[in-house]
Design an enzyme around this catalytic site. Structure first.
Site, PDB file in Angstrom:
ATOM      1  N   ASP A  12      32.747 -19.041  -6.627  1.00  0.00           N
ATOM      2  CA  ASP A  12      33.318 -19.066  -7.822  1.00  0.00           C
ATOM      3  C   ASP A  12      32.997 -17.640  -8.548  1.00  0.00           C
ATOM      4  O   ASP A  12      32.179 -16.886  -8.512  1.00  0.00           O
ATOM      5  CB  ASP A  12      32.808 -20.065  -9.034  1.00  0.00           C
ATOM      6  CG  ASP A  12      33.351 -20.529 -10.341  1.00  0.00           C
ATOM      7  OD1 ASP A  12      34.713 -19.981 -10.119  1.00  0.00           O
ATOM      8  OD2 ASP A  12      33.004 -21.001 -11.019  1.00  0.00           O
ATOM      9  N   GLY A  13      33.902 -17.217  -9.364  1.00  0.00           N
ATOM     10  CA  GLY A  13      33.791 -16.034 -10.295  1.00  0.00           C
ATOM     11  C   GLY A  13      34.614 -14.740  -9.971  1.00  0.00           C
ATOM     12  O   GLY A  13      34.863 -13.765 -10.696  1.00  0.00           O
ATOM     13  N   GLY A  15      38.084 -14.547 -10.404  1.00  0.00           N
ATOM     14  CA  GLY A  15      39.105 -14.306 -11.467  1.00  0.00           C
ATOM     15  C   GLY A  15      38.271 -13.363 -12.510  1.00  0.00           C
ATOM     16  O   GLY A  15      38.708 -12.490 -12.872  1.00  0.00           O
ATOM     17  N   HIS A  29      40.125 -11.564  -6.365  1.00  0.00           N
ATOM     18  CA  HIS A  29      39.963 -12.597  -4.996  1.00  0.00           C
ATOM     19  C   HIS A  29      39.905 -11.661  -3.684  1.00  0.00           C
ATOM     20  O   HIS A  29      39.215 -12.065  -2.662  1.00  0.00           O
ATOM     21  CB  HIS A  29      41.353 -13.202  -5.041  1.00  0.00           C
ATOM     22  CG  HIS A  29      41.335 -14.606  -6.153  1.00  0.00           C
ATOM     23  ND1 HIS A  29      40.387 -15.209  -6.318  1.00  0.00           N
ATOM     24  CD2 HIS A  29      42.431 -14.856  -6.926  1.00  0.00           C
ATOM     25  CE1 HIS A  29      40.789 -15.938  -7.056  1.00  0.00           C
ATOM     26  NE2 HIS A  29      41.998 -15.770  -7.505  1.00  0.00           N
ATOM     27  N   THR A  58      42.364 -28.847  -4.429  1.00  0.00           N
ATOM     28  CA  THR A  58      43.481 -29.607  -5.015  1.00  0.00           C
ATOM     29  C   THR A  58      44.004 -29.453  -6.207  1.00  0.00           C
ATOM     30  O   THR A  58      45.272 -29.576  -6.518  1.00  0.00           O
ATOM     31  CB  THR A  58      43.084 -31.214  -4.625  1.00  0.00           C
ATOM     32  OG1 THR A  58      42.290 -31.544  -5.212  1.00  0.00           O
ATOM     33  CG2 THR A  58      43.381 -31.605  -3.119  1.00  0.00           C
ATOM     34  N   LEU A 122      28.618 -19.889  15.133  1.00  0.00           N
ATOM     35  CA  LEU A 122      28.610 -20.463  13.754  1.00  0.00           C
ATOM     36  C   LEU A 122      29.915 -21.132  13.573  1.00  0.00           C
ATOM     37  O   LEU A 122      31.096 -20.634  14.091  1.00  0.00           O
ATOM     38  CB  LEU A 122      28.590 -19.150  12.711  1.00  0.00           C
ATOM     39  CG  LEU A 122      29.082 -19.477  11.430  1.00  0.00           C
ATOM     40  CD1 LEU A 122      27.563 -20.173  10.601  1.00  0.00           C
ATOM     41  CD2 LEU A 122      29.331 -18.133  10.565  1.00  0.00           C
ATOM     42  N   ARG A 178      28.574 -27.066 -12.018  1.00  0.00           N
ATOM     43  CA  ARG A 178      29.143 -28.384 -11.653  1.00  0.00           C
ATOM     44  C   ARG A 178      29.710 -28.281 -10.142  1.00  0.00           C
ATOM     45  O   ARG A 178      29.629 -27.430  -9.644  1.00  0.00           O
ATOM     46  CB  ARG A 178      30.480 -28.569 -12.534  1.00  0.00           C
ATOM     47  CG  ARG A 178      31.284 -27.549 -12.671  1.00  0.00           C
ATOM     48  CD  ARG A 178      32.532 -28.014 -13.457  1.00  0.00           C
ATOM     49  NE  ARG A 178      33.466 -26.759 -13.715  1.00  0.00           N
ATOM     50  CZ  ARG A 178      33.577 -25.958 -14.909  1.00  0.00           C
ATOM     51  NH1 ARG A 178      32.909 -26.320 -15.795  1.00  0.00           N
ATOM     52  NH2 ARG A 178      34.227 -24.923 -15.011  1.00  0.00           N
ATOM     53  N   SER A 180      32.709 -29.918  -9.042  1.00  0.00           N
ATOM     54  CA  SER A 180      34.190 -29.297  -8.713  1.00  0.00           C
ATOM     55  C   SER A 180      34.858 -30.145  -7.704  1.00  0.00           C
ATOM     56  O   SER A 180      35.728 -29.557  -6.992  1.00  0.00           O
ATOM     57  CB  SER A 180      34.487 -27.964  -8.955  1.00  0.00           C
ATOM     58  OG  SER A 180      34.051 -27.183  -9.875  1.00  0.00           O
TER      59      SER A 180
HETATM   60  C1  FPP Z   1      37.167 -19.255  -7.548  1.00  0.00           C
HETATM   61  O1  FPP Z   1      36.892 -18.152  -8.345  1.00  0.00           O
HETATM   62  C2  FPP Z   1      37.713 -18.691  -6.098  1.00  0.00           C
HETATM   63  C3  FPP Z   1      38.772 -19.265  -5.494  1.00  0.00           C
HETATM   64  C4  FPP Z   1      39.610 -20.489  -6.254  1.00  0.00           C
HETATM   65  C5  FPP Z   1      39.248 -18.830  -4.513  1.00  0.00           C
HETATM   66  C6  FPP Z   1      38.248 -18.265  -3.442  1.00  0.00           C
HETATM   67  C7  FPP Z   1      38.776 -17.339  -2.417  1.00  0.00           C
HETATM   68  C8  FPP Z   1      38.218 -16.125  -2.021  1.00  0.00           C
HETATM   69  C9  FPP Z   1      36.759 -15.966  -2.201  1.00  0.00           C
HETATM   70  C10 FPP Z   1      39.048 -14.918  -1.081  1.00  0.00           C
HETATM   71  C11 FPP Z   1      39.758 -15.741  -0.200  1.00  0.00           C
HETATM   72  C12 FPP Z   1      38.814 -16.204   0.817  1.00  0.00           C
HETATM   73  C13 FPP Z   1      39.142 -16.507   2.233  1.00  0.00           C
HETATM   74  C14 FPP Z   1      38.406 -17.086   3.054  1.00  0.00           C
HETATM   75  C15 FPP Z   1      40.640 -15.821   2.714  1.00  0.00           C
HETATM   76  P1  FPP Z   1      37.576 -18.376  -9.494  1.00  0.00           P
HETATM   77  O2  FPP Z   1      39.096 -17.640  -9.341  1.00  0.00           O
HETATM   78  O3  FPP Z   1      38.021 -19.813  -9.876  1.00  0.00           O
HETATM   79  O4  FPP Z   1      36.943 -17.443 -10.689  1.00  0.00           O
HETATM   80  P2  FPP Z   1      37.023 -17.601 -12.326  1.00  0.00           P
HETATM   81  O5  FPP Z   1      36.061 -18.604 -12.484  1.00  0.00           O
HETATM   82  O6  FPP Z   1      36.139 -16.414 -12.569  1.00  0.00           O
HETATM   83  O7  FPP Z   1      38.283 -17.980 -12.766  1.00  0.00           O
END
Ligand code: FPP
Length: 224
Positions: A12-13, A15, A29, A58, A122, A178, A180
């Site tokens: 998470d984080g 964005g 991302h 989802t 792995l 959390r 989620s």
């Molecule tokens: C949550 O952060 C992250 C995601 C929903 C996407 C996770 C994707 C990656 C780490 C990159 C792609 C990975 C692969 C394996 C191709 P958020 O966007 O919800 O962050 P925020 O809480 O700051 O909004």
């Protein structure tokens, strides 16, 4: 010392990191993918057998279309560019979640699983369009169709994680405490680590510190 067999991560984080550093969530991302690569390497170094990453839930479909499209393009490029290298490193790929994507992406996911099926180093479980409540409902339905006795041992055969041991620990980055809708059944006895850093800032030393902390925890599993 607790052995570490399976690490699950809520990454998470991205964005917030993107907005803070590059003025765009999608840049976060892209940076998050670099952390994924670092953590795969570090997990192999520590001889961890299973790494489960929450890449798309989802609920993430509610995000703006531009972000959803960006995330899936990132995933597709990652698989196209890295599949050979992952295979050479003896990594097995598995996808959990409802697989109702475009024909091309479904094909790519199937190909990646088939190609790496017998790899033994792995196992990376990528949770894509994954939600634990749906997984549990589907498992209940699957169970109902059989004549088997309803018990834990029979029930877990209907989960998407059948044949995967439960995570020993869960790490969630991004300073949010959390679950989620992630692996609600499977995390019943996992140790949980909430990390303040945003996923793109998380590095192998942060990871190793958590693994070391985990090793020294007394795990009771309800005993004393
Ligand atoms: C949550 O952060 C992250 C995601 C929903 C996407 C996770 C994707 C990656 C780490 C990159 C792609 C990975 C692969 C394996 C191709 P958020 O966007 O919800 O962050 P925020 O809480 O700051 O909004």
């Amino acid at each position: 010392m607790n052995p570490i067999n399976h690490v699950a991560i809520i990454m998470d984080g991205n964005g917030r990191w993107g907005l803070k550093n590059k003025k765009s969530r999608n840049a976060g991302h892209k940076a998050g993918l670099k952390t994924v690569e670092k953590i795969i390497k570090a997990s192999m170094k520590k001889k961890i057998k299973f790494l489960t990453l929450f890449a798309f839930s989802t609920e993430n479909w509610k995000r703006p279309k531009k972000e959803v499209v960006y995330l899936f393009n990132l995933l597709e490029d990652f698989l196209k560019n890295q599949l050979e290298s992952l295979h050479k490193r003896n990594i097995k790929l598995k996808f959990i979640g409802s697989r109702n994507f475009s024909k091309n992406l479904n094909k790519l996911l199937n190909l990646a699983e088939k190609k790496t099926l017998n790899n033994e180093n792995l196992q990376i479980n990528l949770a894509l369009n994954y939600g634990s409540k749906i997984e549990l409902l589907e498992a209940f339905k699957g169970m109902q169709k059989t004549k088997a006795k309803v018990n834990e041992r029979n029930f877990i055969k209907h989960l998407q994680t059948k044949n995967i041991p439960d995570p020993d620990l869960l790490i969630r980055t991004g300073n949010t405490n959390r679950l989620s809708n992630f692996l609600l059944w499977q995390l019943a006895y996992s140790e949980i680590f909430f990390e303040k850093k945003l996923w793109p800032d998380f590095n192998k030393n942060d990871y190793y510190k958590i693994l070391d902390k985990f090793k020294s925890i007394k795990r009771n599993f309800g005993n004393i």
